[in-house]
Every structure is written in C-alpha cells, then in structure tokens.
Design an enzyme around this catalytic site. Structure first.
Site, PDB file in Angstrom:
ATOM      1  N   HIS B  12      13.164  48.961   8.511  1.00 43.44           N
ATOM      2  CA  HIS B  12      12.080  48.028   8.853  1.00 43.44           C
ATOM      3  C   HIS B  12      11.341  47.522   7.604  1.00 43.44           C
ATOM      4  O   HIS B  12      10.118  47.376   7.606  1.00 43.44           O
ATOM      5  CB  HIS B  12      11.126  48.642   9.880  1.00 43.44           C
ATOM      6  CG  HIS B  12      10.451  49.922   9.451  1.00 43.44           C
ATOM      7  ND1 HIS B  12      10.167  50.937  10.327  1.00 43.44           N
ATOM      8  CD2 HIS B  12      10.004  50.342   8.256  1.00 43.44           C
ATOM      9  CE1 HIS B  12       9.557  51.919   9.687  1.00 43.44           C
ATOM     10  NE2 HIS B  12       9.438  51.583   8.421  1.00 43.44           N
ATOM     11  N   HIS B  59       2.000  51.790   8.772  1.00 44.57           N
ATOM     12  CA  HIS B  59       1.850  51.880   7.318  1.00 44.57           C
ATOM     13  C   HIS B  59       0.414  51.570   6.926  1.00 44.57           C
ATOM     14  O   HIS B  59       0.122  50.528   6.358  1.00 44.57           O
ATOM     15  CB  HIS B  59       2.790  50.890   6.629  1.00 44.57           C
ATOM     16  CG  HIS B  59       4.226  51.052   7.008  1.00 44.57           C
ATOM     17  ND1 HIS B  59       4.735  50.619   8.204  1.00 44.57           N
ATOM     18  CD2 HIS B  59       5.258  51.619   6.354  1.00 44.57           C
ATOM     19  CE1 HIS B  59       6.026  50.906   8.268  1.00 44.57           C
ATOM     20  NE2 HIS B  59       6.365  51.510   7.155  1.00 44.57           N
ATOM     21  N   HIS B 193      15.312  55.457   0.433  1.00 46.80           N
ATOM     22  CA  HIS B 193      14.420  54.690  -0.444  1.00 46.80           C
ATOM     23  C   HIS B 193      13.274  55.566  -0.922  1.00 46.80           C
ATOM     24  O   HIS B 193      12.833  56.470  -0.235  1.00 46.80           O
ATOM     25  CB  HIS B 193      13.894  53.424   0.231  1.00 46.80           C
ATOM     26  CG  HIS B 193      12.940  53.614   1.379  1.00 46.80           C
ATOM     27  ND1 HIS B 193      13.235  54.342   2.507  1.00 46.80           N
ATOM     28  CD2 HIS B 193      11.683  53.146   1.587  1.00 46.80           C
ATOM     29  CE1 HIS B 193      12.218  54.297   3.357  1.00 46.80           C
ATOM     30  NE2 HIS B 193      11.250  53.589   2.809  1.00 46.80           N
ATOM     31  N   GLU B 240      11.714  58.960   6.527  1.00 47.62           N
ATOM     32  CA  GLU B 240      11.537  58.165   7.755  1.00 47.62           C
ATOM     33  C   GLU B 240      12.720  58.306   8.715  1.00 47.62           C
ATOM     34  O   GLU B 240      12.580  58.049   9.907  1.00 47.62           O
ATOM     35  CB  GLU B 240      11.408  56.676   7.404  1.00 47.62           C
ATOM     36  CG  GLU B 240      10.099  56.297   6.772  1.00 47.62           C
ATOM     37  CD  GLU B 240      10.064  54.819   6.362  1.00 47.62           C
ATOM     38  OE1 GLU B 240       9.023  54.404   5.881  1.00 47.62           O
ATOM     39  OE2 GLU B 240      11.069  54.107   6.528  1.00 47.62           O
TER      40      GLU B 240
END
Lengths: 180, 306
Positions: B12, B59, B193, B240
């Site tokens: 995302h 976030h 990431h 995540e």
C-alpha cells in the site's frame, strides 16, 4: 537515558520504535502530528524554536528537530511516520528524508532503489552472530539480484551500504552535527 | 449465509496513491507497477464481491501516539479519506457495512479476540491505495468496506500466528451471518522495505518470494516467523506483512493461487500482490450442508421406494 537492551538492537542502522521509545518520544511525535494543520505549519516555520516551546521535549530532541537530524530523532523516540510530516512541512519528498538518513544524496538513493534496493547481505547483524548460511561472513556486501542491472546503480548502492554500516546509532550524533 | 470467496494481498505504498492522484500512471516507472494490477482489476470485475474486509495499518493519520489499538474494527457507516498533510486523497468516501462489522465484532470478541470498536475514523493511503489498485478509480467504490486497522507502527505488532487465528475467527463470524454475501478479504502492506534509519532502502526479494510461495501453499509456516526475523530480513517496516496472515487465516487451508505480481521498487518498497481463491468444491459449510441434506433426502426417498 539508557535503554533496556533488546535482541533487535543487533540489527544495524535500525531504531525499532518500541514502547520505551514511544514513551520517550511522545511529545516529539505529537509535535510532528501538530504539523498536519496548516496554521501550525505556518507558526512553526515563522519561529521554529518558539513553536517547539509548546511541547515539553528534552533539549536533545529540540536540537535534533532544529538540525533536521532524522536519525537522532528516531533514536530519541521519534517514529518515521511522524517525522516524515516534518519533512513534508519542509517541502521534501520522502525519498529526500530517506537519503538523509542513509547519508546519501537523493539521486544516489533513488538509483540504489532502482537497482533493487539495499541488499540484506552484510546488513543483518551488528554482532555478526546472526549468520544464516555463509552470506554473513562475506564482508563485502553482495548486490541484490534485480531486473535492472546497471553497474552504475550497483556502485551507488555499494557506496551507500558502506555509509550505512558506519553510522550505527552511537555515531549518528556525529553524522548529525556534520549535516548541521 | 455469507461466505469468504477470496483473499487479495497488496502493498500500500503511499507514492502509488500520489502517482494516481497526480496522473502519472503512464510514466514508465509507474507503468511497470500499475501494469501488474490490470489482471486483478479484471478478476475483481468478475468476482463482484458484496463486501470487502480490508486489513491495513494507519500511518499516524487516524491514530497518533495518543492511542494505539492493536486491532481496530471500523463499524461506522462511512470512512472519509484522511488528510495526510497535503489534503485528503481525491478518492470516494469509503462506505462501511455496519451490520456485518458489528456482527464480526461480537463474534470474534466472544472468540477471545479483544478488538477495539471504532465508530468514527478516517482512512489513509494504507486502505485506499490497495482499493485503487484492484478497483481502479471509480466515482463510488463498488462495494461496502469493513476496515480492520492493525498496529504495526509501534513495536510489537501482533504476532503472525495471532493474526492468522484472527483471520480464522473472522471467517467463522462471516459464515454465521445470515445474509447471502460474498466477501473478499484484503491483506495489505509490505513487502520488504525499511524507510527509517541508516539501513533505509533495504529490499529482500528472496524473502518476499518465499513469503508469497508459502502464503499460497504453507501459510502455517509463515505464522512461525518471529518479529525479529521480519525486521532483520525484510526491513523494520517489512513487519507489516503480518497483516497478510489475517487475510490468509480467513481462507481455506488449500487455496487456488489465481494471480501473483512482484516488482521492485515503488519508491522505497518492494511491491507484492497475490490473489487466492477458496476452492469451489470446498466453498463453505453452507454448500457441504446442502450436499448432505440432498444426499439424506435421496436416501430417504430410496428407503420409501423400498
């Protein structure tokens, strides 16, 4: 403030945002959160130090913010999703901040990403105790297998990797003062 | 009876949303990313789910550090897009499904998963970017959405095993809902990431590809990955990926992998995407019960006939 040692402290170049850091960085992160409002962004830009007085932070945290020392902010309890709002207030893209944190230029950082990113080889463990397979023993970082295999990008990546190794949490203070 | 027909996992990355909003999808860099979702849009067009449960993380948009719920289920009638610092994304307001959401909350809490119920919440790119990727950019989203926000910002996030088991409980909840609804579950975030600290930019395609393989064939293996391994191997923010296991837990043990896509990078992140369908023959208790009933009726008829 000494931290409780954690297994994940062994991961190089990484400040895990755990409960201890969340507690330490509460006001720093709430300052960043305040930048979601335009009026606050303007007030901050008009007089940064004065605006920071609204938040009961430590002097170290204030200094890190004023110097835009993003690694130091993380070390002192900042979280990247929050500190990114400070970067946005300065008009910077996220890659700009990422490049600063890795001690690289934005151009080199972008090239590294296009070349497949920073390899995990040689970047797993500070102690070297964590060595799955033989890869960890190889000191020189291997390039990632990627679709784009421009040697230029590889070079850029290797350069960044060396820097990342050097700037462990302890030395991030130095890196920051160099920038400032 | 409602049932889960499929699971969709997707990264995302916020920059994907920015590329859509700024109409840069045709640029070669972004075309490489978006081309991987063309088939998914077709699949979604055929699948036509009645409801989507979207597992994602906030976030620092709806939740700051003031409140950090581990699992927060959106039970509101609608969820406006959040202003993430440059104005809300120009995407439709996400309509909820309060009746099914409340039913799920009640069912999984009694199943010992202590969810936080959220009746007012804005949703950020974590939820809207995957929706754009598989639904495109319509004027209205084609189906109601139940957001499930998971804390992966402050360590520790829930374990992969816990996430998988929550998926199971959600499935049980969905299957006890009386209305005939076809539900798709989204797992979002990842793949490898790291966007923080001197190690930012880390990508581990080997880890990601193994994760995709196991997600299809041996998800239980993934439930045993400790947090330390996610962070070490897939980057601090790669953790995540535990959210994908909620989606996987909500599916059958054996699934059909109908589509997969992987590319590096989108901004700072490895983009992974997979679509898993529940096998039709084991499409749910409902069908099995029906089959049993029919078989029993046949036996009865046979007996009567002598």
């Amino acid at each position: 403030m000494s931290r409780t040692p954690q297994a994940y402290d062994d991961i190089p170049g990484t400040f895990v945002f755990d409960a201890e850091r969340a507690k330490e960085g509460y006001h720093l992160n709430m300052f960043c959160m305040s930048l979601m409002k335009d009026e606050n962004r303007k007030a901050f830009k008009a007089d940064e130090a004065k605006y920071l007085e609204r938040f009961p932070m430590t002097q170290e945290q204030r200094d890190a913010i004023l110097k835009r020392d993003y690694n130091r902010m993380l070390e002192l309890g900042g979280n990247i999703y929050f500190t990114a709002k400070l970067g946005a207030t300065d008009g910077h893209s996220f890659q700009h901040i990422a490049a600063i944190m890795t001690g690289s230029t934005q151009e080199d950082y972008a090239k590294m990403m296009l070349g497949g990113g920073r390899s995990v080889e040689g970047n797993r463990s500070k102690s070297g105790l964590h060595a799955p397979g033989k890869s960890e023993k190889v000191k020189k970082a291997k390039p990632n297998k990627t679709e784009t295999k421009k040697s230029e990008a590889k070079k850029a990546k290797a350069k960044v990797e060396v820097k990342a190794k050097k700037s462990k949490p302890k030395s991030s203070k130095k890196a920051g003062s160099k920038r400032g | 009876m409602a049932r889960i027909i499929a699971g969709v996992a997707s990264s995302h990355v916020p920059a994907i949303g920015a590329a859509i909003d700024n109409k840069r999808t045709e640029e070669p860099y972004w075309k490489r990313v978006f081309s991987g979702f063309e088939k998914s849009k077709e699949w979604m067009e055929d699948a036509k789910p009645d409801v989507a449960i979207v597992v994602y993380n906030d976030h620092a948009s709806a939740f700051s550090v003031e409140m950090i719920p581990t699992f927060a289920l959106g039970c509101a009638a609608e969820f406006p897009p959040a202003d993430e610092g440059w104005g809300p994304r120009p995407v439709p307001v996400v309509k909820g499904h309060p009746a099914l959401a409340s039913h799920i909350a009640q069912s999984v809490i009694l199943d010992e998963f202590d969810l936080t119920i959220v009746n007012k919440m804005e949703v950020d790119h974590g939820l809207t970017v995957p929706m754009n990727l598989v639904f495109g950019s319509p004027k209205e989203w084609p189906c109601p959405v139940i957001p499930l926000a998971v804390n992966v910002v402050m360590y520790p996030p829930p374990t992969g095993h816990r996430c998988f088991m929550l998926g199971r409980a959600i499935r049980k909840a969905v299957e006890s809902y009386p209305e005939d609804l076809r539900v798709v579950v989204f797992g979002t975030g990842g793949m490898s990431h790291q966007i923080s600290g001197p190690r930012a930019g880390l990508i581990n395609s080997k880890f990601d590809k193994a994760f995709l393989d196991n997600l299809s064939k041996d998800p239980k293996k993934l439930t045993r990955i400790p947090h330390l391994e996610y962070m070490r191997e897939a980057g601090a923010e790669g953790i995540e990926m535990v959210m994908w296991l909620i989606m996987r837990g909500a599916l059958d043990d054996k699934v059909d992998e109908v589509y997969r896509f992987y590319t590096v990078p989108a901004s700072n992140t490895a983009v992974g995407h997979i679509i898993l369908e529940n096998k039709r023959k084991a499409a749910g208790k409902h069908e099995r019960k029906l089959k049993l009933k029919r078989a029993a009726a046949r036996v009865k008829a046979d007996v009567r006939r002598g």
